[in-house]
Design a protein around this motif. Structure first.
Motif, PDB file in Angstrom:
ATOM      1  N   TYR A  37       0.836  -1.213   0.000  1.00 50.07           N
ATOM      2  CA  TYR A  37       0.000   0.000   0.000  1.00 50.07           C
ATOM      3  C   TYR A  37       0.866   1.257   0.000  1.00 50.07           C
ATOM      4  O   TYR A  37       0.642   2.178  -0.811  1.00 50.07           O
ATOM      5  N   LEU A  38       1.848   1.324   0.883  1.00 49.68           N
ATOM      6  CA  LEU A  38       2.675   2.526   0.985  1.00 49.68           C
ATOM      7  C   LEU A  38       3.514   2.745  -0.273  1.00 49.68           C
ATOM      8  O   LEU A  38       3.736   3.886  -0.690  1.00 49.68           O
ATOM      9  N   THR A  39       3.969   1.673  -0.900  1.00 44.81           N
ATOM     10  CA  THR A  39       4.773   1.807  -2.118  1.00 44.81           C
ATOM     11  C   THR A  39       3.914   2.262  -3.294  1.00 44.81           C
ATOM     12  O   THR A  39       4.317   3.143  -4.067  1.00 44.81           O
ATOM     13  N   VAL A  40       2.724   1.670  -3.441  1.00 46.67           N
ATOM     14  CA  VAL A  40       1.809   2.099  -4.505  1.00 46.67           C
ATOM     15  C   VAL A  40       1.367   3.540  -4.261  1.00 46.67           C
ATOM     16  O   VAL A  40       1.231   4.338  -5.203  1.00 46.67           O
ATOM     17  N   ARG A  41       1.170   3.895  -3.006  1.00 45.43           N
ATOM     18  CA  ARG A  41       0.789   5.268  -2.670  1.00 45.43           C
ATOM     19  C   ARG A  41       1.868   6.249  -3.110  1.00 45.43           C
ATOM     20  O   ARG A  41       1.569   7.325  -3.656  1.00 45.43           O
ATOM     21  N   ALA A  42       3.129   5.892  -2.911  1.00 40.05           N
ATOM     22  CA  ALA A  42       4.236   6.754  -3.347  1.00 40.05           C
ATOM     23  C   ALA A  42       4.206   6.949  -4.856  1.00 40.05           C
ATOM     24  O   ALA A  42       4.442   8.050  -5.366  1.00 40.05           O
ATOM     25  N   ALA A  43       3.893   5.873  -5.592  1.00 41.67           N
ATOM     26  CA  ALA A  43       3.816   5.963  -7.053  1.00 41.67           C
ATOM     27  C   ALA A  43       2.671   6.875  -7.468  1.00 41.67           C
ATOM     28  O   ALA A  43       2.823   7.723  -8.359  1.00 41.67           O
ATOM     29  N   LYS A  67       7.937   7.861 -14.238  1.00 45.03           N
ATOM     30  CA  LYS A  67       7.970   8.812 -13.115  1.00 45.03           C
ATOM     31  C   LYS A  67       7.399   8.172 -11.857  1.00 45.03           C
ATOM     32  O   LYS A  67       7.970   8.266 -10.774  1.00 45.03           O
ATOM     33  N   ALA A  68       6.272   7.485 -12.010  1.00 45.58           N
ATOM     34  CA  ALA A  68       5.664   6.807 -10.868  1.00 45.58           C
ATOM     35  C   ALA A  68       6.557   5.685 -10.353  1.00 45.58           C
ATOM     36  O   ALA A  68       6.708   5.488  -9.143  1.00 45.58           O
ATOM     37  N   GLY A  69       7.173   4.945 -11.282  1.00 41.69           N
ATOM     38  CA  GLY A  69       8.032   3.840 -10.900  1.00 41.69           C
ATOM     39  C   GLY A  69       9.266   4.290 -10.146  1.00 41.69           C
ATOM     40  O   GLY A  69       9.685   3.635  -9.187  1.00 41.69           O
ATOM     41  N   GLN A  70       9.850   5.405 -10.566  1.00 39.81           N
ATOM     42  CA  GLN A  70      11.039   5.894  -9.868  1.00 39.81           C
ATOM     43  C   GLN A  70      10.690   6.315  -8.445  1.00 39.81           C
ATOM     44  O   GLN A  70      11.440   6.034  -7.499  1.00 39.81           O
ATOM     45  N   ALA A  71       9.535   6.964  -8.268  1.00 39.61           N
ATOM     46  CA  ALA A  71       9.104   7.339  -6.924  1.00 39.61           C
ATOM     47  C   ALA A  71       8.860   6.106  -6.071  1.00 39.61           C
ATOM     48  O   ALA A  71       9.223   6.060  -4.894  1.00 39.61           O
ATOM     49  N   ALA A  72       8.250   5.090  -6.665  1.00 41.67           N
ATOM     50  CA  ALA A  72       7.999   3.842  -5.935  1.00 41.67           C
ATOM     51  C   ALA A  72       9.310   3.193  -5.533  1.00 41.67           C
ATOM     52  O   ALA A  72       9.451   2.688  -4.404  1.00 41.67           O
ATOM     53  N   LEU A  83       9.557  -5.245  -5.022  1.00 40.87           N
ATOM     54  CA  LEU A  83       9.245  -5.982  -6.254  1.00 40.87           C
ATOM     55  C   LEU A  83       8.152  -5.282  -7.055  1.00 40.87           C
ATOM     56  O   LEU A  83       8.171  -5.303  -8.292  1.00 40.87           O
ATOM     57  N   PHE A  84       7.193  -4.642  -6.378  1.00 42.34           N
ATOM     58  CA  PHE A  84       6.200  -3.861  -7.126  1.00 42.34           C
ATOM     59  C   PHE A  84       6.879  -2.711  -7.858  1.00 42.34           C
ATOM     60  O   PHE A  84       6.556  -2.418  -9.017  1.00 42.34           O
ATOM     61  N   ALA A  85       7.812  -2.042  -7.194  1.00 46.30           N
ATOM     62  CA  ALA A  85       8.528  -0.930  -7.829  1.00 46.30           C
ATOM     63  C   ALA A  85       9.327  -1.414  -9.035  1.00 46.30           C
ATOM     64  O   ALA A  85       9.356  -0.751 -10.080  1.00 46.30           O
ATOM     65  N   VAL A  86       9.965  -2.571  -8.897  1.00 44.53           N
ATOM     66  CA  VAL A  86      10.689  -3.166 -10.031  1.00 44.53           C
ATOM     67  C   VAL A  86       9.719  -3.436 -11.173  1.00 44.53           C
ATOM     68  O   VAL A  86      10.005  -3.134 -12.349  1.00 44.53           O
ATOM     69  N   PHE A  87       8.572  -3.999 -10.847  1.00 39.77           N
ATOM     70  CA  PHE A  87       7.519  -4.278 -11.835  1.00 39.77           C
ATOM     71  C   PHE A  87       7.102  -3.007 -12.566  1.00 39.77           C
ATOM     72  O   PHE A  87       7.039  -2.969 -13.800  1.00 39.77           O
ATOM     73  N   LEU A  88       6.840  -1.941 -11.819  1.00 41.00           N
ATOM     74  CA  LEU A  88       6.336  -0.706 -12.425  1.00 41.00           C
ATOM     75  C   LEU A  88       7.394  -0.063 -13.324  1.00 41.00           C
ATOM     76  O   LEU A  88       7.089   0.385 -14.437  1.00 41.00           O
ATOM     77  N   CYS A  89       8.635  -0.023 -12.871  1.00 40.98           N
ATOM     78  CA  CYS A  89       9.713   0.546 -13.688  1.00 40.98           C
ATOM     79  C   CYS A  89       9.913  -0.257 -14.974  1.00 40.98           C
ATOM     80  O   CYS A  89      10.138   0.308 -16.048  1.00 40.98           O
ATOM     81  N   ALA A  90       9.834  -1.581 -14.852  1.00 37.46           N
ATOM     82  CA  ALA A  90      10.039  -2.434 -16.026  1.00 37.46           C
ATOM     83  C   ALA A  90       8.895  -2.300 -17.022  1.00 37.46           C
ATOM     84  O   ALA A  90       9.117  -2.259 -18.238  1.00 37.46           O
TER      85      ALA A  90
END
Length: 338
Positions: A37-43, A67-72, A83-90
């Motif tokens: 939740y907190l990581t998706v919220r950051a994105a 942009k969202a992925g880098q913030a995550a 791993l969610f952040a890795v997913f979003l950036c990829a």
């Protein structure tokens, strides 16, 4: 894409307690829901009221998600959040320059994401978010193959439906793929979180409701079910996370040494290479990395990281959570920054 992240934030917030309740792998610390939740919220917040050049009103969905992925990545929490952040950036990479999503683009993006997620971990384990991502990517690719690259909205809808169906099947399989989950009679918390994220994508793109019935019958997911992690032995280790600029050689050295010190090592690039000063052609290209590891003692790990570069935002969190937390306390709050 903004609507997707908004839906995902709300949905993970609503489901964080149940995800925490079944979180026993790789550590029974009951914080997967909170971390996701907190990581998706950051994105999502990275795109809220965005006035940055190149993203405000942009039709480049890759730029928006990058942009969202880098913030995550910079603010990722725990294994699942990282791993969610890795997913979003990829996912953002194949979408660069694209103004709309299609079945083909979706298949390419999900395949890139699952490869990047598997490679980010030093010791990837099936029966987790990784397996859910892999199944989702294969389903999208299969639909794209059958549709012969059709870029219509109809083909995209078929692909998104197949992705969610495959993710659900993969989540159900996790219970029998990991011994701790099988013994506790629950599915993987991170896998369920990824399933929710993918269903939010389907809902946002197709303009349809979330499929609440997806989670019916998942073991350990009923409201009356107890928090499984409270029955597990406490882990007296800590989680160390930071962001740091490293050359490829230094990054490889750090990964190898962290593997020797602890486990759950995740290292993934944040954004593109830092490059080098044009006036110094001998300078080695460096990359910004998000680093995550579980260790018994944080001091040697922190000393190692600092010996290779200048880390930013070092966070050290206790893996063990209080069995009788104070009212209002949530998992993951026992942390401090250096």
């Amino acid at each position: 894409m903004r609507r997707w992240l908004g839906k995902a934030e709300t949905t993970l917030g609503n489901h964080s307690d149940r995800l925490n309740a079944i979180n026993i792998f790789p550590v029974a610390d009951g914080d997967t829901g909170t971390n996701l939740y907190l990581t998706v919220r950051a994105a999502r917040l990275a795109l809220s009221g965005d006035t940055a050049e190149g993203t405000e009103g942009s039709t480049d969905i890759g730029a928006v998600l990058a942009k969202a992925g880098q913030a995550a990545m910079e603010q990722a929490r725990g294994n699942s959040g990282t791993l969610f952040a890795v997913f979003l950036c990829a996912v953002a990479e194949p979408l660069a320059g694209k103004s709309r999503l299609s079945a083909s683009v979706l298949a390419t993006a999900l395949n890139r994401a699952q490869i990047r997620a598997w490679s980010a971990l030093s010791d990837p384990v099936p029966g987790t978010m990784l397996s859910v991502l892999e199944s989702a990517a294969r389903a999208a690719g299969a639909v794209d193959t059958v549709q012969n690259g059709d870029d219509s909205n109809h083909a995209l809808g078929l692909a998104l439906d197949a992705v969610v169906d495959a993710a659900l099947a993969a989540v159900i399989r996790t219970e029998d793929e990991l011994a701790p989950l099988h013994a506790a009679h629950v599915v993987d918390a991170g896998g369920v979180g990824m399933l929710l994220v993918l269903d939010c994508l389907r809902s946002a793109v197709l303009g349809e409701e979330l499929q609440d019935e997806l989670l019916e019958g998942l073991h350990g997911y009923k409201l009356q079910d107890p928090h499984i992690h409270t029955q597990m032995p406490a882990d007296d280790g800590v989680e160390v996370m930071c962001t740091i600029n490293l050359s490829p050689l230094a990054a490889a050295t750090l990964r190898q040494r962290l593997d020797e010190m602890g486990d759950s090592v995740i290292m993934s690039q944040v954004g593109s290479s830092a490059g080098h000063d044009d006036d110094d052609s001998t300078a080695e290209t460096s990359y910004r990395w998000r680093v995550h590891v579980h260790v018994r003692d944080p001091e040697p790990a922190v000393a190692l990281i600092r010996s290779l570069g200048e880390p930013a935002g070092i966070e050290i969190s206790q893996l063990a959570v209080a069995r009788d937390p104070e009212p209002g306390a949530t998992a993951g709050q026992h942390r401090h920054e250096l």
